[in-house]
Enzyme design. Structure first.
Site, short mmCIF file in Angstrom:
data_model
loop_
_atom_site.label_atom_id
_atom_site.label_comp_id
_atom_site.label_asym_id
_atom_site.label_seq_id
_atom_site.Cartn_x
_atom_site.Cartn_y
_atom_site.Cartn_z
N GLN A 87 -50.20 -3.12 31.06
CA GLN A 87 -51.39 -2.94 31.88
C GLN A 87 -51.95 -4.29 32.33
O GLN A 87 -52.31 -4.46 33.49
CB GLN A 87 -52.47 -2.19 31.10
CG GLN A 87 -52.22 -0.70 31.00
CD GLN A 87 -52.18 -0.08 32.38
OE1 GLN A 87 -53.18 0.01 33.07
NE2 GLN A 87 -51.00 0.33 32.80
N LYS A 106 -62.25 0.25 25.07
CA LYS A 106 -63.04 0.01 26.27
C LYS A 106 -62.32 0.38 27.56
O LYS A 106 -62.94 0.48 28.61
CB LYS A 106 -63.47 -1.46 26.32
CG LYS A 106 -64.56 -1.81 25.31
CD LYS A 106 -65.04 -3.23 25.54
CE LYS A 106 -66.29 -3.51 24.71
NZ LYS A 106 -66.71 -4.92 24.89
N GLY A 107 -61.00 0.55 27.48
CA GLY A 107 -60.26 0.84 28.71
C GLY A 107 -59.75 -0.44 29.33
O GLY A 107 -60.46 -1.45 29.38
N GLU A 110 -58.16 -1.46 34.66
CA GLU A 110 -58.61 -2.24 35.81
C GLU A 110 -58.95 -3.69 35.48
O GLU A 110 -58.85 -4.56 36.33
CB GLU A 110 -59.85 -1.59 36.45
CG GLU A 110 -60.03 -0.16 36.08
CD GLU A 110 -60.01 0.84 37.23
OE1 GLU A 110 -60.11 2.01 36.92
OE2 GLU A 110 -59.91 0.48 38.40
N ASN A 113 -52.14 0.46 21.82
CA ASN A 113 -50.71 0.17 21.82
C ASN A 113 -50.49 -1.20 22.45
O ASN A 113 -50.70 -1.39 23.65
CB ASN A 113 -49.96 1.26 22.61
CG ASN A 113 -48.45 1.06 22.60
OD1 ASN A 113 -47.95 -0.05 22.70
ND2 ASN A 113 -47.72 2.17 22.50
N LYS A 132 -47.95 -2.79 23.23
CA LYS A 132 -46.88 -2.92 24.22
C LYS A 132 -47.30 -2.36 25.59
O LYS A 132 -47.18 -3.03 26.61
CB LYS A 132 -45.65 -2.18 23.71
CG LYS A 132 -44.38 -2.44 24.48
CD LYS A 132 -43.21 -1.82 23.72
CE LYS A 132 -41.88 -2.19 24.33
NZ LYS A 132 -40.77 -1.71 23.47
N THR A 133 -47.81 -1.13 25.59
CA THR A 133 -48.24 -0.57 26.87
C THR A 133 -49.47 -1.32 27.38
O THR A 133 -49.65 -1.45 28.59
CB THR A 133 -48.54 0.94 26.74
OG1 THR A 133 -49.47 1.16 25.69
CG2 THR A 133 -47.27 1.73 26.47
N ILE A 179 -57.30 -1.98 20.85
CA ILE A 179 -56.09 -1.78 21.65
C ILE A 179 -55.19 -0.79 20.91
O ILE A 179 -54.78 -1.02 19.78
CB ILE A 179 -55.37 -3.12 21.86
CG1 ILE A 179 -56.29 -4.10 22.61
CG2 ILE A 179 -54.06 -2.92 22.62
CD1 ILE A 179 -56.81 -3.61 23.95
MO1 MOS Z 1 -58.48 3.78 39.51
S1 MOS Z 1 -59.01 2.99 41.32
O1 MOS Z 1 -59.91 4.54 39.05
O2 MOS Z 1 -57.16 4.76 39.73
#
Ligand code: MOS
Length: 741
Positions: free
Chosen positions: A641, A704-705, A708, A634, A636-637, A632
C-alpha cells in the site's frame, strides 16, 4: 502465543490470482451470455437530431439496440434521496432519457449481440447526427460563472471555513507567500477495465460488477430502475484495481441491466480502455491559490487556501483540497473556500486521497517556499508550527507520531547532508535535490457487520459484503478472525463482495479495515462467546463454570489463561452439543470517541531527485516515507500500500496528465501509450517505515487505515526536491522536463 495480526502473511488469494482462478466481474461463466457495446457521443455539447439503427439491427448476431427511442423510463437519484448512502452516490445523469449531450463520451445507447465482435461491428453501423454547440472546455474562459457548492463534501469535510481573524494574521506576518498552484486532470487506470454482467430471473436482477461498494450499486440500481432493493443482488468478488472510480454506480452498470432485460439474456458489458477515461469519473484539475503569513521566527500567522475545480453540467463534485491546510499546522487565522465551474465533461470523482493529495501539493510546496524565504530548514519550519492539538476543534489527537516521523525520516534519509542552497548538489552531469513534505489523512469509520460460522471440523467461514479492490482485504480480514478465534490462517476463510452478505460500507476513504475489520473482530468474538457459553454451561466440559474473562483462544481451543491444559477444542464442544455448525453475526460502529478525539494518520515524505543538466530528464532516485498509522495488520500488504501510494505520487508529480482538445472536448490521450504512468524504470529505491503507534481510541483494532496516506505529500516532496536541485519552483503538476529546462 504468537500473534497473527502484524505478520507479513502472503495474500490468501494470491494463488487464485496468479493461476487465473480469481473471477473478476467479466469472468463469471454464465450460459448463453450476450455481449454489449456502449455507444457514446462524439460531440461535447448539443443535441442528438437522429439515431439511425436500421443497418446495425440487420448486422449478423445482433440481438437488440437500446437508445433514447426505446429505453425504459429511468429515475434520477440524488444525495437527498432518503435511504441513500451519504456519499459517493452522486446525482447520476439519467441515461437515454433525452437528446441532450453534455460531454464527449456520454452514453447514448447500447448494442447487444451474440459475440463481442458482432456487437462492436454493429456499433460502427449506428448513424448519429447532432446539432452541435460550442462546448465549454477550459474553465479559465468562464471564471465569471464559478459558484460556491454545498457547505460540506460527501465525507463531511467542510468546504468553506474561517477561524481567527485574518487581518490580525496578516498584520503579524513578517513574510508572506502568495502563489497559485495547479494540478492536472488525472484518470484512474486500474489494470482491469470495469465490467458488468447483468442477469434477470423474473423480477430479480443480479449484477456482477467491478465495484468498491456493492451496497451502493444495489441501491442505485434499484432506485434508477424503480425496482425493490430486495430484488437486486450485486456481486464483486475480485476487482482488478480501483482508486475511487468504483465508488459510484456509473451509468454503464445501469446500461448492462437494461440491455439484459431488453434481450432476455445474461449480458456482459466491458468498458474499453478509452471509455475508462470518460465513463467512471476522474480526478479534476485544480487551480489553488495559497497565501501564507509567518513571523520572522517561522510561526504561521495566517493561511488562506482557495480552490477552483471543474464539475460536469449536471452533477456537483468538489475536489476538497483544503482539509490539511485547516488542520496540519497550529495557525490561529485560517480561511478556506472551494468554487466550482461547469464544463462539458463527465462528472469528476474520488481518486486516491481525493482532495488531500493535490491540496497537500499546494500547501507543502508553499511551506517549502516559506522555509526558503525565512532561511529555515523545511523540517524545522514544520516543527515550529507543530499542532499539539487539532487547531480547528481544539480536540486532542487520538494519537500523533508526526514528530517521530520527521526525526526518524531525517536520520534515515540523511537529511543533515543536504545543503539547503538550491542548485548546490551535483554529481557530474546530474543535479541532485532533496525535498520533504508532511502527510496527513483522516481516520474515517462507518458501521459494518460480519458473520462468523464455525463447522464441527473447527474451520471457520467469515462473511461481510465489503469489497477487495486489491489492497489485501481477504488476507487482513482472515488474520483478524484467525487471531480472535485462536485458529491458524488455514482454518479460516473470508468471503466478501456480495450484497447477500452482512452489510458493509465502501472500500474507500481508507476506512475498510477500521470499519469492517472491527466488525469481523466483533463477529469472531461473538462466535467465541457463544461456544464458550456452551462449554461453561456443560458439566462434561473442563471449562464448566469458569469465568469468561479467564479464557483465551489458542491453537483451535478455548482454555484457561493461567493453565492452558484446562480447556478443549471447538470441535469437541460442538460435537458434544450435537451441532454441525454454530454461527454469530455482529455489527460494529463508531461511538462517542469521535467527539472526544481528532483522528488522523500522519507521515513525513522524503524525495531525492536526479535531473540531467542538459536534457532536464528527472528521476526519483530515492524515496522514503515514514508513517504513524496505528496498528499495522499485515506488514507485507501494508508495504505494498505504501510503496503503491508513493508510485502513484511519482505519477502525479512527474507524468500523469489527461489532455483535452479544447475545440471539441475530446480527450486526446485516452490510452496507456500517451497517458503516462510510472513504469518500473521510473522508480528508484523506495523505503517505508511505520512508527510504532498504539491508538486506543480510533477503533477496537487500533488501525488508522493506510490506503491513501502514502500518496499524500509525495508530489510536494518531489516538487520541493526539484526546486532544491534546480532552483526552479514548478507550481504546476505534472513537472515535465520542459518546465525545468
Ligand atoms: Mo478511495 S478515492 O476512497 O478509493
Amino acid at each position: 502465543m504468537s500473534s497473527i495480526i502484524g505478520q507479513p502473511i502472503s495474500r490468501v488469494d494470491g494463488v487464485l490470482k496468479v493461476t487465473g482462478g480469481a473471477r473478476y466481474s467479466s469472468d463469471i461463466p454464465l450460459a448463453n451470455l450476450a455481449h454489449a457495446v456502449v455507444l457514446h457521443s462524439t460531440i461535447a455539447k448539443g443535441r442528438i437530431t437522429q439515431i439511425n439503427t436500421t443497418a446495425a439491427e440487420q448486422a449478423p448476431g445482433v440481438l437488440g439496440i437500446v437508445t433514447h427511442l426505446n429505453a425504459p423510463k429511468l429515475h434520477s437519484i440524488s444525495f437527498a434521496q432518503p435511504g441513500q448512502p451519504p456519499s459517493a452516490v452522486g446525482r447520476s445523469l439519467p441515461i437515454l432519457q433525452d437528446l441532450v449531450i453534455h460531454f464527449s463520451g456520454q452514453q447514448i445507447g447500447v448494442v447487444i449481440a451474440e459475440t463481442l465482435e458482432q456487437a462492436e461491428y454493429a456499433a460502427t453501423l449506428v448513424q448519429v447526427t447532432y446539432a452541435e454547440e460550442s462546448p465549454i472546455t477550459n474553465l479559465h474562459t468562464v471564471l465569471e460563472q464559478a459558484f460556491y457548492p454545498d457547505k460540506t463534501d460527501a465525507l463531511g469535510q467542510p468546504l468553506e471555513t474561517k477561524r481567527g481573524d485574518l487581518e490580525t494574521g496578516w498584520a503579524a506576518a513578517d513574510v508572506q507567500i502568495d502563489q497559485s498552484y495547479t494540478t492536472s486532470t488525472n484518470n484512474h487506470n486500474p489494470l482491469a477495465p470495469f465490467a458488468s454482467i447483468a442477469v434477470w430471473e423474473g423480477e430479480k436482477l443480479t449484477v456482477y460488477d467491478a465495484s468498491q461498494w456493492v451496497q451502493n450499486v444495489r441501491l442505485v440500481l434499484a432506485a434508477t430502475l424503480g425496482i425493490a432493493i430486495s430484488n437486486v443482488r450485486v456481486v464483486s468478488q475480485f476487482v482488478g484495481g480501483a482508486f475511487g472510480c468504483g465508488l459510484r454506480a456509473w451509468p454503464h452498470v445501469t446500461l448492462a441491466a437494461i440491455a439484459a432485460r431488453h434481450v432476455h439474456r445474461a449480458v456482459k458489458l466491458v468498458l474499453t480502455r478509452q471509455q475508462m477515461y470518460t465513463f467512471v469519473g476522474y480526478r479534476p484539475q485544480t487551480v489553488q491559490h495559497l497565501r501564507l503569513g509567518a513571523t520572522r521566527d517561522g510561526k504561521l500567522t495566517a493561511i488562506v487556501h482557495d480552490n477552483l475545480s471543474p464539475t460536469s453540467p449536471f452533477d456537483e463534485f468538489v475536489e476538497s483540497t483544503t482539509n490539511n491546510s485547516r488542520v496540519l499546522y497550529a495557525c490561529p487565522n485560517v480561511a478556506t473556500t472551494h468554487r466550482l465551474v461547469r464544463v462539458n465533461a463527465g462528472t469528476p470523482t474520488y481518486m486516491r486521497a481525493p482532495g488531500e493529495s493535490v491540496g497537500t501539493f499546494a500547501l507543502e510546496s508553499a511551506m517549502d517556499e516559506l522555509a526558503y524565504a525565512l532561511e529555515l530548514d523545511p523540517i524545522e519550519l514544520r516543527l515550529r508550527n507543530y499542532a499539539e492539538t487539532n487547531p480547528e476543534t481544539g480536540l486532542p489527537w487520538s494519537s500523533k507520531s508526526l514528530r517521530q516521523c520527521y526525526q526518524i525520516g531525517a536520520e534515515r534519509f540523511g537529511w543533515s547532508n543536504r545543503d539547503q542552497k538550491p542548485h548546490s548538489m551535483r554529481r557530474g552531469n546530474t543535479l541532485i535535490g532533496l525535498g520533504v513534505a508532511s502527510a496527513m489523512y483522516p481516520v474515517y469509520r462507518l458501521p459494518a457487520s460480519a458473520m462468523a460460522r464455525i463447522a464441527v471440523d473447527g474451520s471457520v467461514l467469515v462473511q461481510s459484503s465489503v469489497t477487495d479492490i486489491s489492497p489485501g482485504t481477504y488476507t487482513v480480514m482472515t488474520q483478524v478472525a484467525a487471531e480472535t478465534l485462536g485458529l491458524p490462517i488455514s482454518q479460516v476463510r473470508f468471503e466478501l463482495g456480495d450484497t447477500d452478505m452482512p452489510e458493509a460500507p465502501l472500500q474507500g476513504g481508507s476506512m475498510a479495515m477500521a470499519s469492517v475489520g472491527s466488525a469481523v473482530q466483533a463477529a469472531a468474538l461473538a462466535l467465541r462467546g457463544k461456544i464458550l457459553g456452551l462449554a461453561i454451561a456443560d458439566e462434561h466440559s473442563p471449562l464448566q463454570g469458569v469465568n469468561k474473562e479467564d479464557v483465551i483462544a489458542m491453537e483451535g481451543r478455548l482454555c484457561l489463561q493461567h493453565d492452558h491444559s484446562i480447556g478443549e477444542t471447538y470441535s469437541e464442544i460442538l460435537m458434544r452439543n450435537q451441532m454441525t455448525q454454530l454461527e454469530a453475526q455482529s455489527s460494529s460502529m463508531p461511538g462517542e470517541e469521535r467527539q472526544q478525539y481528532s483522528m488522523y494518520s500522519f507521515g513525513a515524505q522524503f524525495a531525492q531527485v536526479h535531473i540531467d543538466i542538459d536534457l532536464g530528464m528527472m528521476r526519483v532516485a530515492r524515496f522514503l516515507g515514514v508513517y504513524g498509522a496505528g496498528r499495522i495488520i499485515n506488514a507485507k500488504t501494508a508495504r505494498s500500500q505504501m510503496i503503491g501510494g508513493i508510485i502513484g505520487g511519482v505519477g502525479q508529480a512527474l507524468e500523469e496528465e489527461t489532455v483535452m482538445d479544447e475545440t471539441n472536448g475530446r480527450i486526446i490521450n485516452a490510452n496507456f501509450g500517451e497517458y503516462h504512468v510510472p513504469v518500473q524504470a521510473d522508480i528508484g529505491k523506495l523505503e517505508h517505515i511505520f512508527v510504532d503507534e498504539h491508538d486506543p481510541h480510533v477503533n477496537p483494532l487500533g488501525v488508522k487505515g493506510i490506503g491513501e496516506l502514502g500518496l499524500v505529500g509525495v508530489a510536494a516532496a518531489i516538487a520541493n526536491a526539484v526546486y532544491h536541485a534546480t532552483g526552479k519552483r514548478v507550481r504546476n503538476l505534472p513537472i515535465t522536463l520542459d518546465k525545468v529546462l
